[in-house]
Design an enzyme around this catalytic site. Structure first.
Site, PDB file in Angstrom:
ATOM      1  N   ASP A 105      24.155  -4.672 -15.743  1.00  0.00           N
ATOM      2  CA  ASP A 105      23.853  -3.232 -15.712  1.00  0.00           C
ATOM      3  C   ASP A 105      22.652  -2.912 -14.827  1.00  0.00           C
ATOM      4  O   ASP A 105      22.217  -1.757 -14.758  1.00  0.00           O
ATOM      5  CB  ASP A 105      23.616  -2.702 -17.129  1.00  0.00           C
ATOM      6  CG  ASP A 105      22.452  -3.399 -17.829  1.00  0.00           C
ATOM      7  OD1 ASP A 105      21.813  -4.267 -17.197  1.00  0.00           O
ATOM      8  OD2 ASP A 105      22.175  -3.067 -18.999  1.00  0.00           O
ATOM      9  N   GLU A 164      19.531  -4.120 -15.182  1.00  0.00           N
ATOM     10  CA  GLU A 164      18.232  -4.370 -15.804  1.00  0.00           C
ATOM     11  C   GLU A 164      17.699  -5.744 -15.403  1.00  0.00           C
ATOM     12  O   GLU A 164      18.462  -6.678 -15.198  1.00  0.00           O
ATOM     13  CB  GLU A 164      18.339  -4.280 -17.333  1.00  0.00           C
ATOM     14  CG  GLU A 164      18.584  -2.851 -17.814  1.00  0.00           C
ATOM     15  CD  GLU A 164      18.599  -2.727 -19.334  1.00  0.00           C
ATOM     16  OE1 GLU A 164      18.578  -3.773 -20.025  1.00  0.00           O
ATOM     17  OE2 GLU A 164      18.654  -1.591 -19.812  1.00  0.00           O
ATOM     18  N   ARG A 220      -1.254   6.167  -5.002  1.00  0.00           N
ATOM     19  CA  ARG A 220      -1.509   7.323  -4.134  1.00  0.00           C
ATOM     20  C   ARG A 220      -1.049   8.632  -4.779  1.00  0.00           C
ATOM     21  O   ARG A 220      -1.397   9.700  -4.311  1.00  0.00           O
ATOM     22  CB  ARG A 220      -0.837   7.112  -2.774  1.00  0.00           C
ATOM     23  CG  ARG A 220      -1.540   6.034  -1.950  1.00  0.00           C
ATOM     24  CD  ARG A 220      -0.893   5.845  -0.597  1.00  0.00           C
ATOM     25  NE  ARG A 220       0.462   5.337  -0.702  1.00  0.00           N
ATOM     26  CZ  ARG A 220       1.347   5.349   0.288  1.00  0.00           C
ATOM     27  NH1 ARG A 220       1.027   5.856   1.455  1.00  0.00           N
ATOM     28  NH2 ARG A 220       2.550   4.850   0.112  1.00  0.00           N
ATOM     29  N   GLN A 221      -0.264   8.549  -5.867  1.00  0.00           N
ATOM     30  CA  GLN A 221       0.120   9.756  -6.607  1.00  0.00           C
ATOM     31  C   GLN A 221      -0.905   9.968  -7.724  1.00  0.00           C
ATOM     32  O   GLN A 221      -0.605   9.830  -8.908  1.00  0.00           O
ATOM     33  CB  GLN A 221       1.526   9.618  -7.181  1.00  0.00           C
ATOM     34  CG  GLN A 221       2.612   9.552  -6.113  1.00  0.00           C
ATOM     35  CD  GLN A 221       3.995   9.617  -6.731  1.00  0.00           C
ATOM     36  OE1 GLN A 221       4.245  10.352  -7.679  1.00  0.00           O
ATOM     37  NE2 GLN A 221       4.918   8.829  -6.195  1.00  0.00           N
ATOM     38  N   HIS A 243      -6.110   2.807  -3.630  1.00  0.00           N
ATOM     39  CA  HIS A 243      -6.265   3.902  -2.653  1.00  0.00           C
ATOM     40  C   HIS A 243      -7.547   4.688  -2.932  1.00  0.00           C
ATOM     41  O   HIS A 243      -8.296   5.000  -2.004  1.00  0.00           O
ATOM     42  CB  HIS A 243      -5.027   4.791  -2.691  1.00  0.00           C
ATOM     43  CG  HIS A 243      -5.124   5.918  -1.735  1.00  0.00           C
ATOM     44  ND1 HIS A 243      -5.304   5.734  -0.385  1.00  0.00           N
ATOM     45  CD2 HIS A 243      -5.115   7.249  -1.926  1.00  0.00           C
ATOM     46  CE1 HIS A 243      -5.393   6.903   0.206  1.00  0.00           C
ATOM     47  NE2 HIS A 243      -5.288   7.843  -0.698  1.00  0.00           N
ATOM     48  N   ASP A 268      -8.801   7.943   9.087  1.00  0.00           N
ATOM     49  CA  ASP A 268      -9.387   9.137   8.470  1.00  0.00           C
ATOM     50  C   ASP A 268     -10.746   8.760   7.904  1.00  0.00           C
ATOM     51  O   ASP A 268     -11.098   7.581   7.798  1.00  0.00           O
ATOM     52  CB  ASP A 268      -8.469   9.751   7.392  1.00  0.00           C
ATOM     53  CG  ASP A 268      -8.116   8.760   6.306  1.00  0.00           C
ATOM     54  OD1 ASP A 268      -9.001   7.973   5.906  1.00  0.00           O
ATOM     55  OD2 ASP A 268      -6.956   8.754   5.856  1.00  0.00           O
ATOM     56  N   LYS A 282      -7.370  12.926  10.189  1.00  0.00           N
ATOM     57  CA  LYS A 282      -5.913  12.901  10.014  1.00  0.00           C
ATOM     58  C   LYS A 282      -5.432  14.095   9.199  1.00  0.00           C
ATOM     59  O   LYS A 282      -6.085  14.503   8.248  1.00  0.00           O
ATOM     60  CB  LYS A 282      -5.534  11.604   9.283  1.00  0.00           C
ATOM     61  CG  LYS A 282      -4.048  11.487   8.995  1.00  0.00           C
ATOM     62  CD  LYS A 282      -3.709  10.147   8.414  1.00  0.00           C
ATOM     63  CE  LYS A 282      -3.820  10.127   6.920  1.00  0.00           C
ATOM     64  NZ  LYS A 282      -3.362   8.864   6.339  1.00  0.00           N
ATOM     65  N   ARG A 303      -1.694  15.360   7.313  1.00  0.00           N
ATOM     66  CA  ARG A 303      -0.296  15.030   7.047  1.00  0.00           C
ATOM     67  C   ARG A 303       0.401  16.265   6.495  1.00  0.00           C
ATOM     68  O   ARG A 303      -0.123  16.929   5.599  1.00  0.00           O
ATOM     69  CB  ARG A 303      -0.205  13.891   6.019  1.00  0.00           C
ATOM     70  CG  ARG A 303       1.231  13.424   5.769  1.00  0.00           C
ATOM     71  CD  ARG A 303       1.275  12.465   4.582  1.00  0.00           C
ATOM     72  NE  ARG A 303       0.576  11.222   4.841  1.00  0.00           N
ATOM     73  CZ  ARG A 303       1.152  10.128   5.349  1.00  0.00           C
ATOM     74  NH1 ARG A 303       2.423  10.131   5.669  1.00  0.00           N
ATOM     75  NH2 ARG A 303       0.438   9.032   5.519  1.00  0.00           N
ATOM     76  N   ASP A 336      -7.258   0.257   7.656  1.00  0.00           N
ATOM     77  CA  ASP A 336      -6.914   1.207   6.594  1.00  0.00           C
ATOM     78  C   ASP A 336      -6.566   0.415   5.337  1.00  0.00           C
ATOM     79  O   ASP A 336      -6.371  -0.800   5.399  1.00  0.00           O
ATOM     80  CB  ASP A 336      -5.721   2.063   7.035  1.00  0.00           C
ATOM     81  CG  ASP A 336      -5.692   3.437   6.366  1.00  0.00           C
ATOM     82  OD1 ASP A 336      -6.488   3.668   5.422  1.00  0.00           O
ATOM     83  OD2 ASP A 336      -4.873   4.267   6.769  1.00  0.00           O
TER      84      ASP A 336
END
Ligand code: R5P
Length: 283
Positions: free
Chosen positions: A33, A35, A89-90, A122, A160, A184, A186, A211
């Protein structure tokens, strides 16, 4: 005993080598399935170090499973090393209804461990999302190692302002050169990146771009194009996390990069140096 997720096997082996700790035998299965199951059949230790770069949804699941497996096998102390922390990054909800994904994954990972170490997240503030002590580890200095010894009047540039310290760390480890940064922007709807060149003179100089991560490669390839327009000598790309998603490596090559160097937090052909010694110092 060091216990590795499937995406961090080289890193875990390097960490075992540096620390002299045993490396557990791990097994990875996938059920019909879809998993996954990561297990450690012979685990028999009081202290476990789970090493898992959470580069995908499956890798996140493996991390949780390995934490649970070592507890089940009797480990009384579990340290989790995230060489690369996915979703870091979120770190904000940018629009109504969006999650703070970094916090959500941090809480889940916290539930199975006593302590977290993560390499160059980040933003260091993501460490605050964990419910257990979490520390960033700086491995950027290692990025100087694969650079040629004969760089011409080198300039260490970050794309940046946020990564200028990282560029300075690489410069300091190299032992010579100036630092500067681009500006920078985006477009988050299209993903398009534009960079404003710095005023630094680049003609006939070797430039090292630095970076934390190369993901789609848009930031770095835009930067490289600007530098070649201004008659730079060679451009090297260095990053801690060489994610290099999709066609990123091709973008960099087409832009005219001389070489790309990353660490093994994300295991790729460009992973020229290991971040394991930096983690070992903090274990
Ligand atoms: C953003 O601030 C990061 O430091 C990187 O510059 C960025 O995430 C790189 O992304 P991409 O390779 O997709 O341009």
């Amino acid at each position: 005993m060091i216990v590795s997720g499937s995406a961090s096997q080289s890193f875990a082996a390097a960490l075992a080598g540096v620390t002299g700790r045993d490396l557990a035998a791990v097994e990875f299965e996938r059920f019909p399935d879809g998993e996954v199951m990561a297990s450690v059949p012979g685990f028999d230790a009081d202290r476990a170090v789970v090493v898992a770069s959470t580069v995908s949804g499956d890798a996140h699941l493996e991390c949780l499973q390995l934490q649970d497996a070592v507890r089940e096998a009797g480990a009384s102390e579990v340290t989790t090393v995230l060489p690369y922390m996915g979703y870091a990054r979120q770190d904000e909800a940018f629009d109504a209804g969006e999650p703070v994904s970094a916090r959500a994954v941090a809480r889940a990972i916290s539930s199975g461990t006593d302590r977290i170490l993560t390499v160059n997240p980040h933003e260091e503030a993501v460490c605050d999302f964990f419910d257990v002590p979490a520390e960033p580890v700086d491995a950027a200095g290692r990025l100087a190692e694969p650079l040629p010894a004969d760089l011409a009047d080198p300039l260490f540039l970050s794309p940046d302002e946020g990564a200028i310290e990282l560029a300075a760390t690489v410069r300091d480890a190299y032992g010579a050169g100036e630092t500067d940064h681009f500006v920078k922007e985006r477009d988050y709807d299209t993903g398009e990146v534009t960079v404003e060149p710095s005023d630094a003179a680049v003609a006939n100089r070797d430039v090292v771009l630095a970076d934390d991560i190369v993901a789609t490669g848009s930031t770095m390839s835009e930067s490289i194009v600007h530098l070649h327009d201004r008659e730079v000598a060679r451009v090297f790309v260095t990053c801690v996390h060489p994610m290099l998603a999709g066609n990123a490596r091709t973008k960099l090559a087409r832009a005219g990069v001389a070489a790309v160097y990353g660490t093994d937090t994300v295991e790729r052909p460009v992973s020229a140096v290991s971040a394991a010694p930096a983690v070992a110092e903090r274990l």
